[in-house]
Structures are given as C-alpha cells and as structure tokens.
Design a protein around this motif. Sequence first.
Motif, PDB file in Angstrom:
ATOM      1  N   ALA A  11       0.823  -1.213   0.000  1.00  0.00           N
ATOM      2  CA  ALA A  11       0.000   0.000   0.000  1.00  0.00           C
ATOM      3  C   ALA A  11       0.855   1.259   0.000  1.00  0.00           C
ATOM      4  O   ALA A  11       0.445   2.296  -0.542  1.00  0.00           O
TER       5      ALA A  11
ATOM      6  N   TRP B  44      -0.715   3.129  -3.086  1.00  0.00           N
ATOM      7  CA  TRP B  44      -1.821   4.031  -2.760  1.00  0.00           C
ATOM      8  C   TRP B  44      -1.431   5.506  -2.824  1.00  0.00           C
ATOM      9  O   TRP B  44      -2.264   6.375  -2.582  1.00  0.00           O
TER      10      TRP B  44
ATOM     11  N   GLY C 189      -1.825   6.463  -7.231  1.00  0.00           N
ATOM     12  CA  GLY C 189      -2.509   5.702  -6.197  1.00  0.00           C
ATOM     13  C   GLY C 189      -4.020   5.792  -6.266  1.00  0.00           C
ATOM     14  O   GLY C 189      -4.726   4.824  -5.931  1.00  0.00           O
TER      15      GLY C 189
ATOM     16  N   LEU D 231      -6.562   2.585  -6.381  1.00  0.00           N
ATOM     17  CA  LEU D 231      -7.629   2.346  -5.413  1.00  0.00           C
ATOM     18  C   LEU D 231      -8.983   2.228  -6.099  1.00  0.00           C
ATOM     19  O   LEU D 231      -9.818   1.395  -5.718  1.00  0.00           O
TER      20      LEU D 231
END
Length: 553
Positions: A60, A64, A70, A74
């Motif tokens: 992450a 992200w 990111g 997502l």
Amino acid sequence: MGTIGFALIAENQEENMGEVEGALRIRRFEQPPSPEDFSSLIESSNVPAVFVGVVNDWKAFSSWNPYNGGLDYLEEQVGSATVDAMLSTSAPVFYGDLRRHERVPLSFSTFITSCKMYLQHGDSLKKNFGFGEMLTDPNEAQSTLLDSPDKVYLAQVPILLLDSKERCPLENLMEDIQMPTFLKTKQMSAINLWMNKAQSRSSTHYDPHHNLLCVIAGCKQVFLWPPSASPFLQPMPIYGEASNHSSLNVDNPDLLGNTRVQNSMEDAQKVILHSGDALFIPEGWFHQVDSDDLTIAVNFWWKSVMMTNMSEHMEAYYLRRILSRMLEQEKDKMLCKSSFASLRCKQIAEISNDSPAGDDASDSVVQRDTIKGDAEQHGVILEQLEPFALLALHELISLVHNTINSSGKNQIKESHSLVALDINAEDEHMQTRRENLLLLENDPIASLFWTIEPLVLRKIFQAMVHYFPRTLEALVLHMLSPISAEVLTRKFDEMDQQTTKEQQKEFYQMFYSVFDDQHAAMDAILNGKEIFAFQAYKNVLDLYLGVNDIKIS
C-alpha cells in the motif's frame, strides 16, 4: 537485550507542548520491536510510542500514493464499493458527536473522483467551499461532493471486522496491508481506512481499544493527552452517545477564559507522523488528529490485556475501588490547592520561631505528652502550652465566642444547619455558599486546624476540656463546617499514629466527656466529613465523567 534496547532514542524527538512526567513521555523507535518487547515494555506501560518507517515495506505504501497513480489504483481495486462517509457542516473539523455529523452512503469511486479533482484544482475548490446545511439525501451528497471537498471524510471505514461474519466493502485492500510483526500475537478487533481530501481535524477523543495508527500517504499531526488529563478536556457526559469525546471546541478554544483549556495544553504532547510512520495510542489516551491534504491511513484496534481478562462479575467491585481511590485523591486536592493554607502555615511558623522555646517547642510538647498524672487525666494546664499554641487556642476560642455574641445561640444552630448543607437546594446563591464553605481559605477554623501540629492540637483540646468545655462543645456541635470536620478527623488520625493505644483511649474519653450527648458530637463530625466527601465525589463525576448535576434525597 531485545530490539528495543538498541532502537530506543534516549531523548524524545517529538515536540512536547508542556512539562510532561518522564514516565508519560512519548518514545520513538527507529526499528520495530519484537512482539515480546512490545507487549512487556511498550503496551504494558500504556504510553504512546512512534515507530518510524514501519509501513515502508507495505504494498500500500507505494500503490496508494495519490501523487503517483494511487487514486487510479484504489479505484480499480474497490471503486465499486459503497462506504459510509462522515459528512459535517463543522468541517474541516469533524466532531464525533452524532448531533454534529451524519453518515451517508457514498460510492468509493465518487470519492476517488473528487480526490482527483481536488488534486488538480485544490485551490479553486477551497475558495468555493462554504458551510451549509447538512446533506441528508445520499443523492445530494453524491452530486455536491465534488464541490465540497472539506465536508467529507472517510473515517473509520472497515477493511476488516474480526467480530463480524459480513464481508467488508474494502476487504480487497487487505492484500496491500501487512500486519506489523510486533502485533502478530494480538487478537485484532478491526482494521479501518481513514482518508481525506482537504485538510481536516478530528475532535479530541479517546478509544476503548489499543490503537496502531499507520500513515500510508500524507502527514498527520497528533496531539495526545493521558487519561489523567480528563478534567482539563471536559469529557462529554458518560451517559451520552459521544461519551469518549471532549466537549471542547477544538476549532476555537477559549484559552484565555478557561483555566481547564490552558491546563490541557500544558499536558499535551505533539507527534508528527510522516508517510510510513506508525503511532501506538493506548486505550483511554485522548488524541486530536490533524491531517494534511490527501492523507491516507490504516489503523489496527485490539483489546487490552486488562479489558480482555476483566471478569464481568468483578466490574462492580473495580468500579467502586477506582471511584474510592479517585475520591481520596480529589479530597487531597481540595485541601492542598489553597494558597491561603500555605500563608497560614508561614504565619504560624513565624510565631513559633519567635517563641522562647525556639526550635525545641514541638519536641517539648511531644515529651510532655507522655507525662502521667493530673495533666494527662484532667487536661493540660495553660502554662504547659507554647506561645504559638496559646495563640492558636486564643484564636479558636475567639472564633467561637465572637460567633455566639454576634449571632446568638439559636442563630448558631441555624448556621450549623447551613454548614451541614442542604445538598438538594436548587438556589444558585446557596450553591455558591456551599462551594465556598468547602474552601480552606474561607473557613478560619479549618485553616487554623490545618496549621497546627497534631500533638499540639491534642494539647489545645486537653486545655479546652479542662478550662473551656462549653466552648469546645459549641465548636463541635455548631461551628464545624464540612471542610473543618475533614481536617479535624485527619488530625485525629495523625494523633493516633504518634500515640499509644492507651493514650488514644484516654484522650478520646476526655474529649467526648464534655458533651451531654456524645453520639451527637460524633454525628456532627462524621456528617460534616461525609458532606465534604460527597462534594469530592461530585467533583470526580464532573471532572472525569462529565456529570455535574448529581443530587441525593
């Protein structure tokens, strides 16, 4: 030596807002601790700790990042999910009180789209932002979200709920998250996502779980207070829906007009978390979190060992024990916070130093306390009292006689009934009068008792029994306020610690012999003491539980 021994930085590098006790200072670790060290040295201390870069190896952390693709990632992973967003007109400050925010269903894809627009046109969106009515219509929330970046906050959106069998909408994100190694032995309650577009602030509150807050992108500034700072933070009433939140207006606190607020800032510690950092927030620690634009975080919640092991059938006992201990602490504070008491001590000390007996005055009293004979059985003769003890005796007698001469005996009784305090009275003037009677500086008898050494006061009472029995009777039956009754019983306890059982028996027989009704005398002392304790109890409920209107019938 565990990893903590090598990783702990001796000097706290986080900024402290005021003087904080060493045991409560937040520690900072450059390397993650082992599970054993975390449990035994960090979690068990119930003090926050910062772990630098503990999130850097998460997927992450790189995937992200809103500034590096990111948001697209997502949206691809969980864009179809519907989440509960926090919507508030008090934004950019978000309060936990249900009356000041609402939860609205929101497409995660819509939120990501608004983040992208904010990333491209953040300044212009801020200029167009205005505070309006709460949006109760989900469709309206969806359509106006793009124009109101500050109003919406994805707060405590579940990624994983261990106590629920239902699948969380964002559960796919678990693939990008790694459980920190030092939490491997913990039984998690929940893992949540926190994400905001524009700068935001969460109101001051505490959580009923241990918390590890991990910043994946952006930056968070966290102010922290220990549970002992509750009186300064004005917690919401314990019976309310937001009992774990402070009632302070964090957006515009009244620092000048509110002593509690000033004290709260002195107890605060500030931590700045950059992307990759994590903060352990123990249960019960108040915290206020400020987030920069486009900040993303994940937190882990788990129950503490104490709460996990607490048996339900023991809760009532622990509640009474804790309240009793806090009650005793509050009574001590009520007595010791008076600056007048210090002044009286200084005055008495100066008189004592000027006496012919000099520094040996107290010693001579202690020595003569062991003398047997008429002085022990029938009272001490006045010539045996040191000059400052004679002065205290004269002042005590004058206080009683002046009250009798100015008010009359019947009015003394009425005054005593006032001192006894009708705690159900609603009159504001009576409430002020009642509170004033519980201040040491407003009670000449209590302040006089406070400044006299226990064995010296014992000699004074012996002299009163022998020479002024009716004055002693009037003092106890008609002039003892709650605070003077509390101070008197404390002096009795100190006398008992410095005398033998036989001497204690002889003294109390002599003391109570002046009363026609000895039970009435004891009731006068104990009733006053209990009223003082009840006020301390009310203070505890107000300061720590937000309850300030308790009455008894």
